[in-house]
Design a protein around this motif. Structure first.
Motif, PDB file in Angstrom:
ATOM      1  N   TRP A 118     -17.430 -11.065 -35.469  1.00 47.52           N
ATOM      2  CA  TRP A 118     -16.535 -10.262 -36.304  1.00 47.52           C
ATOM      3  C   TRP A 118     -15.789 -11.162 -37.279  1.00 47.52           C
ATOM      4  CZ3 TRP A 118     -15.347  -5.528 -37.903  1.00 47.52           C
ATOM      5  CH2 TRP A 118     -14.106  -5.313 -38.512  1.00 47.52           C
ATOM      6  N   TRP A 120     -18.825  -6.789 -38.784  1.00 48.33           N
ATOM      7  CA  TRP A 120     -19.605  -7.478 -37.776  1.00 48.33           C
ATOM      8  C   TRP A 120     -20.886  -8.003 -38.408  1.00 48.33           C
ATOM      9  CZ3 TRP A 120     -18.113  -8.812 -33.025  1.00 48.33           C
ATOM     10  CH2 TRP A 120     -17.109  -8.080 -32.386  1.00 48.33           C
ATOM     11  N   ARG A 134     -15.390 -13.929 -32.611  1.00 46.55           N
ATOM     12  CA  ARG A 134     -14.502 -13.428 -33.672  1.00 46.55           C
ATOM     13  C   ARG A 134     -14.145 -14.605 -34.559  1.00 46.55           C
ATOM     14  NH1 ARG A 134      -9.045  -9.692 -32.854  1.00 46.55           N
ATOM     15  NH2 ARG A 134      -8.598  -9.399 -35.092  1.00 46.55           N
TER      16      ARG A 134
END
Length: 501
Positions: A121, A128, A369
């Protein structure tokens, strides 16, 4: 169902997508229906790692493979189950799923042989990026999407669980795991031992007993087993009298309440429930059958999932003498079968290790992330739908004490409501934020071995709503169908907002 490879690949070239659904099983196909009907303008694709749709119902090919929940509740709320079988076999369930795909014209949305192996992400992009492996060519590609709906189930499709049995190489027969059933396995007239006592074992034993010389179910620990009619006469009568749609709706409500009543009865009055189940077993087994040894679990009913046998087929096979049950611990495999710790040897030509599953979320893909790995064990489930600190990601795990799909439908409704809220407000992402001091407990409060083996790798749940993983339709109607989509635990963002480095 046939798919045009070029047509299905085309949707992946139009990026970023609004939603990528992982898995074309019962959860993924259900999610696609809700997106199609509630958000027809959304661009989405379904990535399926296998060469056909159906998930569990296409993967498992062992004899007798069937549901252990009734299809009036395991089926979709939006699509009536019309087949007279309530405890249905896999081919009927696959036909039902193929119909669902055809009715919503999902063929062009499904890309087969595509496994998402990682997902990162980006706070800056609010997207994404999925790394997708092409199982039919060993190539990889990148797919960008605003949302991921993970309809992957919660176990490892590649490998089931098999304990390390001593002497395995000494056995001169064939050893088979149900998850990898050989198409050419010939067990006619042979002695078969099925190791296990769960849903797979109680399905295999009566299904093989008709052709095998003899089938023995070898269990370490007994399980609660209850008979149910393969056909639900009352539900079938409702559909015949009131029509498929109205009859299905009423039979669905009837069975939801039946499941709820029986589960709560077992939880509140475990001793009485044990007596009722025991009396039912005794009535279906030979008079001299050792009930205390083979049907006397050391835990209360519904501390683990109960096993269902349609029309009592397991008990009939035992009573007929084509099948038997042995309870004990395995010492080792020997040339001609299995030796127990008591010294008893159970002869076998074929051993089936129905010893369970390996738990694995999201097909084993790696989440990150902004390039930093996400440890799922440090996340907390929000409404059983999202994970703390993981933006724009829907978690699809159904019920363990009822029909899986009952919860999936409510999750999909909630997902569509969140999307509507974001569209109206111009938001690009949402994430659940958990208080780090919150008391937590295991995600799945369930005593099955495959769950216990994996608890340290799974997300957690809280002790109070909305951080609980509820296992009741009534609670999830309140939490998912009617619950807030913008509360103090959710943080929404717009792409124009500056994100701290």
């Amino acid at each position: 169902m046939t798919t045009d490879v070029n047509a299905t690949e085309q949707i992946l070239s139009d990026q970023p997508l609004d939603v990528v659904i992982l898995g074309a099983g019962i959860s993924g196909i259900g999610a696609a229906h809700y997106l199609t009907t509630e958000h027809p303008g959304k661009r989405f694709a379904i990535l399926e790692s296998r060469e056909s749709i159906g998930g569990t119902w296409d993967l498992f090919r062992y004899p007798g493979i069937r549901s252990d929940s009734d299809l009036n509740t395991f089926g979709y709320e939006f699509k009536p189950w019309r087949d007279p079988q309530a405890i249905a076999d896999a081919p009927r369930i696959l036909d039902y799923l193929r119909e669902a795909v055809d009715e919503d014209h999902l063929e062009s949305k499904i890309v087969l042989n595509r496994r998402a192996v990682s997902a990162d992400w980006s706070d800056a992009e609010q997207l994404w990026t999925l790394t997708v492996r092409h199982n039919d060519s060993d190539q990889t590609s990148l797919v960008k999407t605003r949302w991921v709906f993970a309809g992957t189930g919660y176990y490892n499709y590649a490998e089931g669980f098999t304990p390390d049995f001593a002497g395995r190489d000494d056995f001169q027969g064939q050893i088979v795991h149900p998850q990898h059933w050989p198409e050419d396995l010939d067990y006619r007239g042979k002695k078969v031992v099925v190791i296990g006592s769960g849903a797979t074992a109680v399905t295999l034993v009566p299904s093989m007993a008709g052709e095998a010389g003899h089938v023995t179910m070898l269990q370490r620990t007994p399980t609660y087993v209850i008979p149910l009619p393969r056909e639900d006469a009352i539900s079938n009568a409702m559909k015949k009298t009131l029509g498929a749609d109205r009859g299905y709706k009423l039979s669905r409500h009837k069975n939801i309440w039946q499941q709820k009543f029986f589960y709560q009865f077992c939880q509140r009055f475990p001793r009485t429930a044990r007596k009722v189940i025991r009396a039912t077993n005794a009535a279906l087994l030979p008079r001299d059958f050792d009930l205390d040894t083979h049907f006397n679990p050391p835990y209360n009913p519904w501390d683990q999932r109960l096993c269902v046998v349609p029309d009592g087929d397991l008990f009939k096979a035992v009573k007929k003498g084509t099948a038997s049950i042995e309870t004990g611990r395995i010492k080792r495999f020997v040339a001609g079968g299995i030796e127990l710790e008591t010294g008893q040897v159970i002869e076998a030509d074929v051993i089936v290790t129905a010893t369970g599953l390996n738990l694995q979320l999201f097909g084993g893909m790696e989440l990150s992330r902004n390039g930093e790995s996400v440890d799922l064990a440090n996340t907390v489930a929000y409404r059983g739908a999202m994970l703390s600190g993981v933006p724009n990601w829907m978690l699809a795990i159904g019920y363990t004490n009822s029909s899986w799909t009952l919860k999936i439908g409510l999750l999909c409704e909630y997902f569509c409501r969140v999307l509507t809220h974001m569209d109206l407000a111009g938001y690009t992402s949402v994430e659940a934020v958990a208080d780090p001091t919150m008391d937590t407990r295991p995600l799945l409060d369930f005593g099955a071995g495959y769950v216990k083996r994996s608890l340290d790798r799974l997300p957690k749940q809280g002790t109070q709503a909305p951080w609980t993983m509820t296992m009741a339709v009534s609670a999830d109607v309140k939490q998912l169908r009617k619950g807030e989509v913008d509360d103090q635990y959710l943080t929404y963002r717009r792409v124009v907002e500056k994100v701290d480095a």
